[in-house]
Design a protein around this motif. Structure first.
Motif, short mmCIF file in Angstrom:
data_model
loop_
_atom_site.label_atom_id
_atom_site.label_comp_id
_atom_site.label_asym_id
_atom_site.label_seq_id
_atom_site.Cartn_x
_atom_site.Cartn_y
_atom_site.Cartn_z
N ASP A 6 1.01 -1.16 0.12
CA ASP A 6 0.27 0.00 -0.35
C ASP A 6 0.80 1.02 -0.37
O ASP A 6 1.56 1.30 0.81
N ILE A 7 1.00 1.85 -1.36
CA ILE A 7 1.90 3.57 -1.22
C ILE A 7 0.79 4.69 -1.22
O ILE A 7 0.09 4.78 -1.92
N THR A 8 0.59 5.54 -0.17
CA THR A 8 0.35 7.00 -0.15
C THR A 8 0.70 7.67 -1.11
O THR A 8 2.46 7.63 -0.09
N THR A 9 -0.19 8.75 -1.38
CA THR A 9 -0.01 8.99 -2.20
C THR A 9 -0.22 10.16 -2.46
O THR A 9 -1.46 10.53 -1.86
N ARG A 10 0.52 11.67 -2.35
CA ARG A 10 -1.00 12.99 -2.47
C ARG A 10 -2.22 13.08 -2.68
O ARG A 10 -3.49 13.43 -2.72
N PHE A 11 -2.58 11.52 -4.01
CA PHE A 11 -3.31 11.52 -4.90
C PHE A 11 -4.48 11.19 -3.50
O PHE A 11 -5.58 10.04 -4.09
N GLY A 12 -4.12 10.05 -2.58
CA GLY A 12 -4.91 9.11 -1.73
C GLY A 12 -4.06 7.58 -1.89
O GLY A 12 -2.63 7.63 -2.24
N LEU A 13 -4.62 6.34 -1.28
CA LEU A 13 -3.42 5.24 -1.45
C LEU A 13 -3.95 4.41 -3.16
O LEU A 13 -4.74 4.26 -3.23
N ARG A 14 -2.57 4.17 -3.16
CA ARG A 14 -2.13 3.02 -4.44
C ARG A 14 -2.09 1.55 -3.60
O ARG A 14 -1.37 1.53 -3.01
N THR A 15 -2.90 0.73 -3.66
CA THR A 15 -3.01 -0.74 -3.76
C THR A 15 -2.22 -1.10 -4.71
O THR A 15 -2.58 -1.54 -5.70
N CYS A 16 -1.03 -2.10 -4.17
CA CYS A 16 -0.34 -2.36 -5.15
C CYS A 16 0.54 -3.74 -4.81
O CYS A 16 -0.05 -4.52 -4.24
N ASN A 17 0.82 -4.96 -6.31
CA ASN A 17 0.53 -6.12 -5.69
C ASN A 17 2.33 -6.50 -5.75
O ASN A 17 2.72 -5.47 -7.24
N LEU A 18 3.70 -6.54 -5.46
CA LEU A 18 4.91 -6.86 -5.69
C LEU A 18 5.06 -7.97 -7.18
O LEU A 18 4.41 -9.10 -6.76
N ASP A 19 5.46 -7.89 -7.98
CA ASP A 19 5.86 -8.64 -9.17
C ASP A 19 6.97 -9.08 -9.39
O ASP A 19 7.73 -7.59 -9.08
N TYR A 20 7.71 -9.71 -10.12
CA TYR A 20 8.64 -10.32 -10.87
C TYR A 20 8.79 -10.45 -12.50
O TYR A 20 8.26 -11.54 -12.23
N VAL A 21 9.74 -9.88 -12.78
CA VAL A 21 9.94 -10.25 -14.30
C VAL A 21 11.21 -10.44 -14.42
O VAL A 21 11.87 -10.01 -14.48
N ARG A 22 11.93 -11.95 -14.84
CA ARG A 22 12.98 -11.93 -15.34
C ARG A 22 13.73 -11.76 -14.01
O ARG A 22 14.57 -11.20 -14.49
N GLY A 23 13.41 -11.73 -13.26
CA GLY A 23 14.54 -10.69 -11.76
C GLY A 23 13.82 -10.05 -11.36
O GLY A 23 14.89 -9.49 -10.39
N VAL A 24 13.04 -8.75 -12.32
CA VAL A 24 13.45 -7.21 -11.56
C VAL A 24 12.34 -7.23 -10.64
O VAL A 24 10.59 -7.65 -12.05
N GLY A 25 12.28 -6.93 -9.87
CA GLY A 25 11.00 -7.02 -8.97
C GLY A 25 10.31 -5.08 -9.37
O GLY A 25 11.05 -4.04 -10.12
N PHE A 26 8.39 -5.34 -9.00
CA PHE A 26 8.06 -3.83 -9.27
C PHE A 26 6.43 -3.86 -9.34
O PHE A 26 6.49 -5.54 -8.58
N VAL A 27 5.71 -3.14 -8.99
CA VAL A 27 4.54 -2.97 -8.66
C VAL A 27 3.55 -2.83 -9.41
O VAL A 27 4.14 -1.92 -10.63
N ARG A 28 2.17 -3.21 -9.80
CA ARG A 28 1.12 -3.70 -10.47
C ARG A 28 0.41 -2.84 -9.77
O ARG A 28 0.00 -3.11 -9.12
N GLU A 29 -0.76 -2.38 -9.95
CA GLU A 29 -1.85 -1.45 -9.24
C GLU A 29 -2.84 -2.70 -9.06
O GLU A 29 -3.47 -3.36 -10.29
N VAL A 30 -3.40 -2.74 -8.38
CA VAL A 30 -4.68 -3.68 -8.06
C VAL A 30 -5.51 -3.62 -9.20
O VAL A 30 -5.81 -2.75 -9.17
#
Length: 194
Positions: free
Chosen positions: A66-90
């Motif tokens: 859960d990432i709080t921004t000035r626009f509100g809460l962004r709920t994301c999931n942690l994902d990996y592609v070819r070993g590289v992590g990033f978040v995807r918004e639910v």
């Protein structure tokens, strides 16, 4: 304007750390806040380090961030592609769209490192990425190196303060294929070319 000499010097220092990790067969964690632009750069490095015997870590796969921004809460999931992590918004995944969400938050790397520490597996000896992944890891005492967008001073400040080992000045907003020469350069300098 980016000084090419500073970029090349940064890439050389970056490659030195990558080569040292390969020789040690170190556990490495990759992550990006710019998956649509930079995932190919990091994935090329992850592939090479894995082939050299390094463990490319992927802790907390699918975990909620859960990432709080000035626009509100962004709920994301942690994902990996070819070993590289990033978040995807639910709920925002759409076929044919760029993978993942843009973020500068350190929360994804903190979730990943917490899972690695709690899982009994290895912790990374090196964290490679950009934005919050590098700054967040460096603030927690992990060696961290990364690409630093020239219009965002965070990695440069982290490097000046000693929390980030290497910050390579780049423009992180160009087409993803523009980073292919950087991948080749780093792998050649690190003696990891195929």
């Amino acid at each position: 304007m980016i000084d090419p000499d500073l970029t090349v010097a940064g890439l050389d220092a970056f490659a030195e750390r990558v080569g040292a990790a390969a020789r040690r067969r170190a556990a490495v964690l990759f992550g990006t806040g710019h998956p649509h632009r930079l995932i190919g750069f990091y994935a090329g490095l992850a592939d090479a380090l894995s082939a050299a015997g390094c463990e490319v870590l992927t802790p907390a796969q699918g975990r909620c961030v859960d990432i709080t921004t000035r626009f509100g809460l962004r709920t994301c999931n942690l994902d990996y592609v070819r070993g590289v992590g990033f978040v995807r918004e639910v709920g925002r995944e759409r076929p044919g769209c760029a993978p993942g969400a843009h973020t500068h938050s350190p929360l994804p790397v903190r979730v990943a490192l917490d899972a690695a520490a709690g899982g009994g597996g290895p912790l990374p000896e090196l964290v490679i990425g950009d934005h919050g992944w590098v700054c967040g890891a460096g603030q927690l005492g992990f060696e961290a190196i990364g690409l630093a967008d020239t219009d965002d001073p965070a990695l440069f400040v982290g490097e000046a303060e000693g929390a980030v080992s290497v910050a390579v000045p780049v423009d992180d907003g160009v087409r993803s294929d523009c980073y292919t020469p950087l991948t080749r350069y780093v792998l050649n300098r690190a003696c990891l070319s195929q």
